[in-house]
Design an enzyme around this catalytic site. Structure first.
Site, PDB file in Angstrom:
ATOM      1  N   ILE A 122       0.852  -1.191   0.000  1.00  0.00           N
ATOM      2  CA  ILE A 122       0.000   0.000   0.000  1.00  0.00           C
ATOM      3  C   ILE A 122       0.883   1.235   0.000  1.00  0.00           C
ATOM      4  CG2 ILE A 122      -2.058  -1.076   0.980  1.00  0.00           C
ATOM      5  CD1 ILE A 122      -1.226   0.192   3.682  1.00  0.00           C
ATOM      6  N   PHE A 123       2.042   1.067  -0.633  1.00  0.00           N
ATOM      7  CA  PHE A 123       2.958   2.167  -0.891  1.00  0.00           C
ATOM      8  C   PHE A 123       3.566   2.763   0.363  1.00  0.00           C
ATOM      9  CE2 PHE A 123       1.411   1.436  -4.921  1.00  0.00           C
ATOM     10  CZ  PHE A 123       0.032   1.562  -4.941  1.00  0.00           C
ATOM     11  N   HIS A 124       3.791   1.946   1.383  1.00  0.00           N
ATOM     12  CA  HIS A 124       4.426   2.394   2.609  1.00  0.00           C
ATOM     13  C   HIS A 124       5.638   1.550   2.967  1.00  0.00           C
ATOM     14  CE1 HIS A 124       0.229   3.964   4.029  1.00  0.00           C
ATOM     15  NE2 HIS A 124       0.727   4.697   3.071  1.00  0.00           N
ATOM     16  N   PRO A 125       6.465   1.165   2.004  1.00  0.00           N
ATOM     17  CA  PRO A 125       7.622   0.355   2.387  1.00  0.00           C
ATOM     18  C   PRO A 125       8.615   1.165   3.213  1.00  0.00           C
ATOM     19  CG  PRO A 125       7.596   0.721   0.007  1.00  0.00           C
ATOM     20  CD  PRO A 125       6.379   1.373   0.572  1.00  0.00           C
TER      21      PRO A 125
END
Length: 190
Positions: A122-125
């Protein structure tokens, strides 16, 4: 919480007012929502590795999702949790129908396979340039890259582990602190 053994929330439930197969694809042509579950404390660890000395070569990236027993359990329990919410009396007037993974999938094995096929970032690495003093740490507590002069990393990659929630506010704080480190050093050297 994904199960009764958790002492605090370890999942976050999201609802998008749309339906599509994957980001970038066109919307489905039927009315829908997309509920999804985010594991707030994943134990699985991937890696980013340099493949060559040529800066134009992309790195080797291994996401390694669902590589721990606990993450697999959270994924299966998250799908079951979503089904309970969608089967609630409050949503009954809307007659929700499950599109994916599909109501025919019921066993833990089937749901785990579906989680692996449907799951995505969810694009939070975070964590690819973790802060610390151990052998895996890339930056110190002033965000300076170990062993490299005049280079800092100032973004979410310095977080050793993901926060139990959205990464936006902590990343803004990291950026503000990093900017302050740079300004203070510049003032001292002038």
């Amino acid at each position: 919480m994904s199960d009764d053994s958790q002492t605090s929330a370890n999942i976050e439930w999201h609802v998008q007012p749309l339906s599509l197969d994957k980001f970038g694809d066109p919307l489905h042509r039927f009315n829908a929502i997309t509920p999804s579950v985010c594991n707030l404390r994943p134990g699985s660890r991937g890696h980013v590795r340099i493949k060559s000395a040529n800066w134009r070569d992309y790195p080797a990236i291994s996401l390694n999702y669902l590589s721990t027993d606990e993450d697999r359990m959270v994924a299966v329990n998250g799908l079951r949790f979503t089904r309970r919410i969608m089967a609630s009396k409050s949503l009954a007037p809307f007659e929700p129908k499950e599109w994916k993974p599909g109501p025919a999938l019921e066993s833990d094995e089937e749901l785990l396979r579906a989680a692996g096929e449907l799951g995505t970032t969810i694009f939070h690495p975070v964590g690819t340039c973790k802060m610390g003093n151990d052998e895996l740490a890339v930056v110190d507590d002033r965000l300076k890259v170990h062993g490299v002069d005049r280079l800092r990393v100032i973004d979410a990659s310095i977080m050793p582990r993901i926060t139990s929630g959205n990464t936006n506010a902590p990343t803004v704080m990291i950026a503000e602190q990093g900017a302050d480190f740079i300004l203070r050093e510049a003032a001292r050297s002038s």
